[in-house]
Write a protein that holds these residues in place. Structure first.
Motif, PDB file in Angstrom:
ATOM      1  N   UNK A  76    -118.429 -91.168  57.893  1.00  0.00           N
ATOM      2  CA  UNK A  76    -119.435 -92.159  58.278  1.00  0.00           C
ATOM      3  C   UNK A  76    -118.869 -93.152  59.289  1.00  0.00           C
ATOM      4  N   UNK A  77    -117.649 -93.642  59.054  1.00  0.00           N
ATOM      5  CA  UNK A  77    -117.025 -94.586  59.957  1.00  0.00           C
ATOM      6  C   UNK A  77    -116.809 -93.952  61.333  1.00  0.00           C
ATOM      7  N   UNK A  78    -116.415 -92.673  61.322  1.00  0.00           N
ATOM      8  CA  UNK A  78    -116.215 -91.977  62.588  1.00  0.00           C
ATOM      9  C   UNK A  78    -117.521 -91.863  63.364  1.00  0.00           C
ATOM     10  N   UNK A  79    -118.627 -91.628  62.678  1.00  0.00           N
ATOM     11  CA  UNK A  79    -119.929 -91.505  63.334  1.00  0.00           C
ATOM     12  C   UNK A  79    -120.353 -92.840  63.951  1.00  0.00           C
ATOM     13  N   UNK A  80    -120.112 -93.922  63.210  1.00  0.00           N
ATOM     14  CA  UNK A  80    -120.454 -95.248  63.718  1.00  0.00           C
ATOM     15  C   UNK A  80    -119.621 -95.578  64.950  1.00  0.00           C
ATOM     16  N   UNK A  81    -118.333 -95.281  64.878  1.00  0.00           N
ATOM     17  CA  UNK A  81    -117.454 -95.530  66.021  1.00  0.00           C
ATOM     18  C   UNK A  81    -117.920 -94.731  67.236  1.00  0.00           C
ATOM     19  N   UNK A  82    -118.262 -93.478  66.998  1.00  0.00           N
ATOM     20  CA  UNK A  82    -118.708 -92.618  68.098  1.00  0.00           C
ATOM     21  C   UNK A  82    -120.007 -93.137  68.716  1.00  0.00           C
ATOM     22  N   UNK A  83    -120.940 -93.557  67.867  1.00  0.00           N
ATOM     23  CA  UNK A  83    -122.231 -94.047  68.365  1.00  0.00           C
ATOM     24  C   UNK A  83    -122.058 -95.319  69.195  1.00  0.00           C
ATOM     25  N   UNK A  84    -121.298 -96.274  68.660  1.00  0.00           N
ATOM     26  CA  UNK A  84    -121.078 -97.533  69.383  1.00  0.00           C
ATOM     27  C   UNK A  84    -120.352 -97.284  70.705  1.00  0.00           C
ATOM     28  N   UNK A  85    -119.353 -96.397  70.644  1.00  0.00           N
ATOM     29  CA  UNK A  85    -118.591 -96.091  71.856  1.00  0.00           C
ATOM     30  C   UNK A  85    -119.464 -95.445  72.917  1.00  0.00           C
ATOM     31  N   UNK A  86    -120.334 -94.527  72.504  1.00  0.00           N
ATOM     32  CA  UNK A  86    -121.220 -93.870  73.463  1.00  0.00           C
ATOM     33  C   UNK A  86    -122.205 -94.856  74.090  1.00  0.00           C
ATOM     34  N   UNK A  87    -122.711 -95.771  73.263  1.00  0.00           N
ATOM     35  CA  UNK A  87    -123.644 -96.777  73.784  1.00  0.00           C
ATOM     36  C   UNK A  87    -122.961 -97.683  74.809  1.00  0.00           C
ATOM     37  N   UNK A  88    -121.749 -98.147  74.471  1.00  0.00           N
ATOM     38  CA  UNK A  88    -121.011 -99.002  75.407  1.00  0.00           C
ATOM     39  C   UNK A  88    -120.648 -98.249  76.681  1.00  0.00           C
TER      40      UNK A  88
END
Length: 242
Positions: A1-13
């Motif tokens: 779950x943490x990896x998914x959140x990191x990936x999502x935020x990183x992609x948005x930025x």
């Protein structure tokens, strides 16, 4: 779950920074084109300023900063002072109607004056001899500036609102542009006693390269930071599973 959140935020930025970088690429291309066009127009020989049949077609993209000229008679009793700040200090632009040989009116910015010149303005003659004015074509400025709005009722002007000024002075139809009068030969006049022409700024700041490099660098840093976080989280998860 943490990896998914990191990936999502990183992609948005990453997407946001890349979009801003691409926008600056287009802005830089637009600014370079503008600079080239203005430089070309400013240094061409003066052409006749657009006449009334041409007024509807006059626009900033195609015509602003054209080197133009017009002949006629100044209506000094109808001139208007527009507040301005230049390297010479705080004062006014002197906007004077020119009645052209065909009877049509075009506003001419005769230059910058300091407040002391207002005494001279009150004693200006009602008319003048025929003159030929050369300078740069500039577009109407109907809006005020931030927190400062033109007030025709008290004759207070922050921008060269041609139609508003014409209505205030009872001039009738005027050209949708004004002429920024160019400086003549000889020494610069004293702005306390005469308008100083030729102060038009034709240099445009172009900082878009530094901006686009910044945005793309932030995008790259986002990817690098996301990669490091992803690696650390993955290693942490691997250790917990053992």
């Amino acid at each position: 779950m943490r990896l998914a959140v990191i990936a999502l935020i990183s992609l948005l930025l990453f997407a946001t920074f890349c979009s801003l970088g691409v926008w600056q690429v287009h802005r830089r291309a637009w600014k370079l084109d503008l600079i080239a066009k203005v430089d070309s127009r400013v240094h061409r020989p003066a052409i006749e300023a657009p006449l009334r049949p041409q007024w509807p077609a006059v626009n900033a993209a195609d015509d602003e900063y054209l080197h133009v000229q017009a002949s006629g008679t100044f209506l000094y009793d109808k001139q208007t002072l527009v507040q301005a700040v230049t390297d010479l200090g705080s004062g006014f632009w002197v906007l004077t109607p020119l009645r052209r040989d065909d009877g049509e009116l075009v506003m001419v910015n005769r230059g910058f004056v300091l407040p002391e010149w207002r005494k001279e303005a009150s004693a200006a003659p009602a008319s003048s001899t025929r003159v030929t004015v050369a300078g740069l074509l500039r577009m109407d400025e109907p809006k005020g500036v931030f927190l400062r709005h033109n007030d025709a009722a008290i004759d207070l002007w922050y921008t060269r609102d041609l139609q508003g000024i014409a209505a205030k002075r009872g001039l009738g139809p005027v050209a949708p542009y004004f002429i920024d009068m160019q400086a003549g030969p000889g020494a610069q006049p004293d702005p306390r006693t005469a308008p100083v022409p030729g102060l038009t700024q034709v240099h445009f700041p172009n900082n878009h390269m530094s901006y686009l490099v910044t945005w793309f660098a932030l995008a790259a840093m986002t990817l690098a930071g996301a990669g490091l976080l992803w690696r650390d989280e993955w290693r942490r998860g691997s250790r917990l599973k053992k």
